[in-house]
Design an enzyme around this catalytic site. Structure first.
Site: not given
Length: 262
Positions: A162, A250, A18, A256
């Site tokens: 996301h 990340a 990503n 998350c």
């Protein structure tokens, strides 16, 4: 309310899948553990049950438990990850959710679905994202498996790969979201379907403000949440900012790191 978490024993940026991930941007492991522990402690202080999954070496993104599955009424649709780098996690999530008593299903091979990273309940309606990690064709499959209505929302900014990076359910009739991360029609759908919305500019969403968990009237988020405190207070909520710098490396934050269980 219960939360599924995984300690960051083997967490790191070991690949790039990503826009946030850069291998040269090394994770400070001591700081990551401190940040994870602060979130864990916050949940316990709020009276939540926290279930833990054992981390597995070679799976550096396992602390992002939200991506494991989406769950509802004793059922779990387990993720089928788009990127090979995360596909090795799948058997461990199946085993963990089976041990917790869930009845499992999974989308067909060839169709990616990344769990609660791209599937969030607002009341009884499931908002499901697509465009980067989850295929839109899975939405009907997930809706049938969980016996829920699904609203498909198109994500258009790769930084918000996301749904949980740009939308947070605050209650059954309230959400916080970043309109700029969505296709215009999807942003309009959110405004139409949800009575109360807090709109977050992209410059704040980049700090993972929308990647949050609501417990009662408290919104646990990254430290940038204080910049939307006024909007939260008008809707009856208060923000609590936690440092998430190592996990943002990340592409993740509070939500998350947390899979909300039944």
């Amino acid at each position: 309310m219960a939360i599924l978490m995984c300690r960051p024993d083997y967490f790191g940026v070991e690949y790039e899948i990503n826009p946030w991930m850069h291998i040269q941007n090394e994770v400070d492991h001591d700081r990551a553990e401190e940040q994870w522990n602060a979130l864990f402690d916050a949940y316990q202080q709020l009276g939540l049950d926290v279930e833990l999954v054992e981390p597995v070496r070679g799976n550096p993104d396992m602390p992002f438990t939200a991506n494991a599955a989406v769950v509802r009424a004793g059922k779990a649709v387990v993720s089928r990850f788009r990127h090979p780098e995360r596909q090795s996690e799948e058997p461990f999530w199946r085993a963990a959710l089976t041990d917790l008593g869930y009845r499992l299903s999974q989308t067909p091979e060839g169709l990616s679905f990344e769990g609660a990273g791209d599937a969030l309940f607002v009341g009884d309606r499931l908002f499901a994202g697509y465009g980067f990690r989850t295929d839109r064709e899975t939405h009907a499959i997930v809706g049938e498996a969980l016996d829920v209505e699904v609203v498909s929302l198109q994500l258009v900014d790769p930084r918000f790969y996301h749904l949980d990076t740009c939308l947070c359910p605050l209650g059954p009739e309230t959400v916080m979201f970043a309109p700029g991360a969505f296709a215009p029609a999807s942003a309009r759908a959110i405004r139409k379907l949800v009575p109360h919305v807090i709109e977050v500019p992209l410059r704040l969403a980049e700090g993972f403000v929308c990647n949050a968990i609501t417990v009662g009237d408290q919104v646990l988020s990254s430290v940038g949440v204080e910049r939307v405190e006024g909007s939260l207070e008008r809707e009856g909520f208060s923000g609590r900012g936690l440092p998430m710098t190592e996990f943002i490396k990340a592409g993740g934050g509070v939500r998350c790191l947390s899979l909300v269980l039944d």
